[in-house]
Design a protein around this motif. Structure first.
Motif, PDB file in Angstrom:
ATOM      1  N   GLU A  35       0.848  -1.190   0.000  1.00 29.69           N
ATOM      2  CA  GLU A  35       0.000   0.000   0.000  1.00 29.69           C
ATOM      3  C   GLU A  35       0.881   1.237   0.000  1.00 29.69           C
ATOM      4  O   GLU A  35       1.653   1.461   0.935  1.00 29.69           O
ATOM      5  CB  GLU A  35      -0.896   0.010   1.235  1.00 29.69           C
ATOM      6  CG  GLU A  35      -1.841   1.186   1.309  1.00 29.69           C
ATOM      7  CD  GLU A  35      -3.160   0.950   0.580  1.00 29.69           C
ATOM      8  OE1 GLU A  35      -3.667   1.917  -0.026  1.00 29.69           O
ATOM      9  OE2 GLU A  35      -3.664  -0.182   0.617  1.00 29.69           O
ATOM     10  N   THR A  36       0.802   2.059  -1.047  1.00 33.36           N
ATOM     11  CA  THR A  36       1.527   3.322  -1.096  1.00 33.36           C
ATOM     12  C   THR A  36       0.571   4.466  -0.768  1.00 33.36           C
ATOM     13  O   THR A  36      -0.630   4.254  -0.595  1.00 33.36           O
ATOM     14  CB  THR A  36       2.148   3.569  -2.484  1.00 33.36           C
ATOM     15  OG1 THR A  36       1.111   3.934  -3.412  1.00 33.36           O
ATOM     16  CG2 THR A  36       2.871   2.328  -2.998  1.00 33.36           C
ATOM     17  N   ALA A  37       1.099   5.670  -0.723  1.00 30.04           N
ATOM     18  CA  ALA A  37       0.260   6.832  -0.428  1.00 30.04           C
ATOM     19  C   ALA A  37      -0.772   7.081  -1.518  1.00 30.04           C
ATOM     20  O   ALA A  37      -1.780   7.752  -1.276  1.00 30.04           O
ATOM     21  CB  ALA A  37       1.140   8.065  -0.246  1.00 30.04           C
ATOM     22  N   ASP A  38      -0.526   6.536  -2.723  1.00 26.45           N
ATOM     23  CA  ASP A  38      -1.432   6.778  -3.848  1.00 26.45           C
ATOM     24  C   ASP A  38      -2.330   5.598  -4.170  1.00 26.45           C
ATOM     25  O   ASP A  38      -3.280   5.739  -4.940  1.00 26.45           O
ATOM     26  CB  ASP A  38      -0.619   7.153  -5.096  1.00 26.45           C
ATOM     27  CG  ASP A  38       0.230   8.390  -4.878  1.00 26.45           C
ATOM     28  OD1 ASP A  38      -0.332   9.393  -4.415  1.00 26.45           O
ATOM     29  OD2 ASP A  38       1.438   8.337  -5.153  1.00 26.45           O
ATOM     30  N   ARG A  88      -4.546   9.465  -7.320  1.00 24.14           N
ATOM     31  CA  ARG A  88      -4.773   8.225  -6.582  1.00 24.14           C
ATOM     32  C   ARG A  88      -5.603   7.255  -7.419  1.00 24.14           C
ATOM     33  O   ARG A  88      -6.377   7.661  -8.277  1.00 24.14           O
ATOM     34  CB  ARG A  88      -5.500   8.516  -5.258  1.00 24.14           C
ATOM     35  CG  ARG A  88      -4.591   9.070  -4.163  1.00 24.14           C
ATOM     36  CD  ARG A  88      -5.338   9.153  -2.834  1.00 24.14           C
ATOM     37  NE  ARG A  88      -5.879   7.847  -2.441  1.00 24.14           N
ATOM     38  CZ  ARG A  88      -5.185   6.897  -1.824  1.00 24.14           C
ATOM     39  NH1 ARG A  88      -3.911   7.099  -1.521  1.00 24.14           N
ATOM     40  NH2 ARG A  88      -5.757   5.760  -1.490  1.00 24.14           N
ATOM     41  N   TRP A 112       8.755  11.120  -3.175  1.00 21.73           N
ATOM     42  CA  TRP A 112       8.030   9.852  -3.156  1.00 21.73           C
ATOM     43  C   TRP A 112       8.710   8.879  -2.201  1.00 21.73           C
ATOM     44  O   TRP A 112       8.043   8.170  -1.429  1.00 21.73           O
ATOM     45  CB  TRP A 112       7.958   9.268  -4.560  1.00 21.73           C
ATOM     46  CG  TRP A 112       7.115   8.028  -4.668  1.00 21.73           C
ATOM     47  CD1 TRP A 112       5.815   7.951  -5.074  1.00 21.73           C
ATOM     48  CD2 TRP A 112       7.514   6.683  -4.366  1.00 21.73           C
ATOM     49  NE1 TRP A 112       5.373   6.653  -5.029  1.00 21.73           N
ATOM     50  CE2 TRP A 112       6.392   5.850  -4.597  1.00 21.73           C
ATOM     51  CE3 TRP A 112       8.694   6.105  -3.915  1.00 21.73           C
ATOM     52  CZ2 TRP A 112       6.442   4.467  -4.396  1.00 21.73           C
ATOM     53  CZ3 TRP A 112       8.735   4.723  -3.706  1.00 21.73           C
ATOM     54  CH2 TRP A 112       7.623   3.921  -3.948  1.00 21.73           C
ATOM     55  N   GLU A 164       7.924   9.661   1.378  1.00 24.76           N
ATOM     56  CA  GLU A 164       6.544   9.382   1.767  1.00 24.76           C
ATOM     57  C   GLU A 164       6.200   7.893   1.754  1.00 24.76           C
ATOM     58  O   GLU A 164       5.283   7.468   2.467  1.00 24.76           O
ATOM     59  CB  GLU A 164       5.591  10.123   0.822  1.00 24.76           C
ATOM     60  CG  GLU A 164       5.679  11.640   0.934  1.00 24.76           C
ATOM     61  CD  GLU A 164       4.963  12.347  -0.209  1.00 24.76           C
ATOM     62  OE1 GLU A 164       4.345  11.645  -1.034  1.00 24.76           O
ATOM     63  OE2 GLU A 164       5.032  13.591  -0.272  1.00 24.76           O
ATOM     64  N   ASN A 165       6.936   7.101   0.970  1.00 26.12           N
ATOM     65  CA  ASN A 165       6.508   5.718   0.746  1.00 26.12           C
ATOM     66  C   ASN A 165       7.511   4.642   1.119  1.00 26.12           C
ATOM     67  O   ASN A 165       7.130   3.472   1.234  1.00 26.12           O
ATOM     68  CB  ASN A 165       6.140   5.534  -0.739  1.00 26.12           C
ATOM     69  CG  ASN A 165       4.920   6.314  -1.147  1.00 26.12           C
ATOM     70  OD1 ASN A 165       3.795   5.938  -0.845  1.00 26.12           O
ATOM     71  ND2 ASN A 165       5.142   7.434  -1.829  1.00 26.12           N
TER      72      ASN A 165
END
Length: 545
Positions: free
Chosen positions: A39-42, A79, A211, A214-215
């Motif tokens: 699961e990524t932020a997007d 997203r 990125w 954040e990920n």
């Protein structure tokens, strides 16, 4: 005898039971032998497993750069719902394809760029031992070579599986805009709308690092231990990041391998190039909207025209590179000194003994030809009688290594006045800041390719740095693996702690202006040693007058 349909249902049920799919408690994706979902932020992404390493390719860190986004700063990814596939490489940036006309080109395999060319190229690739948030492994972000005009993180040369496994680390490569698509300075032609066009490619790299911040934890990485490094053009990009305020805090160590760029493109020069580029496209100053409508192929064709002069000389194209615009790049990376914005970031800076051999193909060079080359090198030095000095210069290099061929001595002279001079000045200016240490290395171990004729050319240290020696510059051997153990361990240790010292390499002190300690790889791993100011006579000979 049971019906055919009944037999098929029985077979499927038996196979499912054998695979454990119908046992109590369905298997989690973490136990899937082939796929891995994170699961990524997007949104969620699905990668593959390769020998215990989780591999994710074509991960989007920015929107498509074509159309309305062309020449603009990178835009965020929208997203998505469901699971997006990350088992195949994404686009690489528009560029003149590499070919196989030179033997050296075959050794680095730059003609192999999977993923397809296109403007939807803001993608990255990632290798991790396991996507567990609690793992917090060091992160190595590798920027590809090819100057500012070619290459991609999709190249087999930059595959990260071996290093992720060997170093128990997370390894990332990324693609970004190149050439005119990333560095066309339109600010003076199109106003504020195009204020960032001259640094768009480097802003892509910054977006990729955001990125990562954040990920990366979701992939088992530690966002507080990020190393950015690369060879040749990758080193140039790492150096440029050191001068970019927008990149501050996104990486914590930096590495430059045969890519010490002290200066980048001045605004005035880039403005003139952009004007001629627009003229070649027949786009007037008030009609820049057309740039967003023209096909990618047309823009690339004009870019290639601007690259032809350098290519005809056997050199890397330099028409398009990051612009010192006073905003995204407020100054040159390492001229006249080290940038204050990254003073606290430790560095490793390395070169190879015959870096410039990659641009030279005159393997049959004789002594007369070497003297002529030396004389041409000396011609621009003020106060020097080039004809009288050339024999002395050649003799100095010959005395250092009586067995070297004229071709190899030519490459060393050329390297000492380009790659190595830049690396020495960059190290000096970094050390002078006295805010963070810098370590230097010199790779002298020759490539075995073609019987060692190249010496230690440009890129011979890439494979060992990634603990991957399968390509032609290194090749599988116990000696090469021993060297890979050392160099890869140094990079992983540096990413993890900010210090490259580890159990596999000799004690390696930081470079200072007093000692200039350098780790020298010269032969098998047992011969690797730290030397104070190696080749001092050559360093001082070529210092700028």
């Amino acid at each position: 005898m049971p019906a055919a349909g009944s037999s098929r249902r029985h077979w499927l049920r038996s196979a499912a039971v054998a695979g454990g799919l119908l046992l109590p408690g369905v298997r989690a994706m973490a136990d899937d032998p082939v796929f891995s979902v994170v699961e990524t932020a997007d949104g969620r992404v699905r990668g593959l497993k390769s020998g215990g390493i989780h591999v994710f390719k074509g991960l989007r860190y920015g929107a498509d750069t074509g159309g309305a986004n062309r020449f603009m700063p990178p835009q965020p990814v929208a997203r998505w719902a469901g699971v997006r596939d990350a088992t195949a490489y994404g686009n690489y940036a528009p560029q003149m394809p590499a070919d196989r006309r030179r033997a050296y080109a075959d050794l680095i395999a730059y003609d192999l760029q999977p993923g397809g060319m296109g403007e939807d190229c803001l993608v990255l690739n990632l290798w991790t031992p396991s996507p567990e948030r609690s793992a917090r492994r060091p992160v190595l972000v590798h920027l590809h070579g090819g100057g500012f005009y070619a290459g991609s993180g999709n190249s087999p040369q930059f595959d990260g599986e071996m290093l992720a496994r060997f170093g128990n680390a997370v390894f990332v490569t990324l693609n970004h805009r190149l050439g005119s698509f990333g560095y066309l300075n339109l600010a003076g032609h199109g106003g504020e709308r195009y204020a960032h066009a001259g640094t768009a490619g480097m802003l892509d790299v910054v977006a990729g690092l955001k990125w990562v911040r954040e990920n990366i934890e979701a992939f088992g990485g530690d966002p507080s231990r990020v190393l950015v490094f690369g060879q040749s053009g990758g080193g140039l990009k790492a150096g440029a990041l050191m001068a970019m305020p927008a990149a501050r805090g996104l990486f914590h160590r930096a590495g430059v391998m045969s890519g010490s760029g002290l200066r980048l493109m001045p605004k005035e020069t880039s403005h003139d190039i952009a004007g001629r580029y627009l003229a070649a496209l027949q786009v007037g100053k008030g009609a820049l909207d057309r740039l967003h409508q023209l096909p990618m192929e047309q823009l690339l064709a004009v870019q290639v025209q601007f690259e032809q002069a350098d290519r005809a000389q056997g050199e890397a194209p330099r028409a398009f590179s990051p612009v010192v615009d006073g905003v995204n790049l407020p100054r040159h990376p390492f001229d006249p000194d080290g940038p204050a914005v990254s003073a606290a970031v430790p560095m490793i800076i390395g070169t190879t003994f015959e870096d410039r051999a990659y641009r030279q193909g005159n393997f049959g060079l004789d002594q007369a030809g070497l003297l002529k080359f030396a004389e041409a090198k000396l011609a621009s030095r003020p106060g020097v009688d080039a004809k009288a000095e050339a024999p002395k210069l050649v003799a100095m290099y010959r005395d250092e290594d009586p067995k070297a061929t004229p071709y190899q001595l030519q490459a060393r002279i050329d390297t000492d006045t380009t790659f190595r001079l830049g690396a020495q000045l960059q190290a000096e200016r970094k050390a002078a800041q006295q805010a963070a240490p810098v370590w230097t290395y010199l790779w002298k171990t020759p490539s075995p390719a073609f019987g060692g004729r190249y010496g230690a050319p440009h890129g011979v240290d890439i494979g060992p740095s990634l603990h991957d020696i399968r390509l032609g510059l290194n090749g599988p051997s116990d000696e090469q693996m021993g060297l890979a153990d050392q160099l890869a361990s140094a990079w992983v240790s540096f990413a993890a702690s900010g210090d490259p010292n580890n159990a596999r390499t000799p004690a390696w002190a930081p470079y200072t202006r007093e000692k200039r300690t350098t780790l020298v790889f010269d032969g098998p791993a047992s011969a690797t040693r730290a030397v104070d100011d190696p080749r001092r006579a050559f360093r001082t000979y070529w210092l700028p007058v």
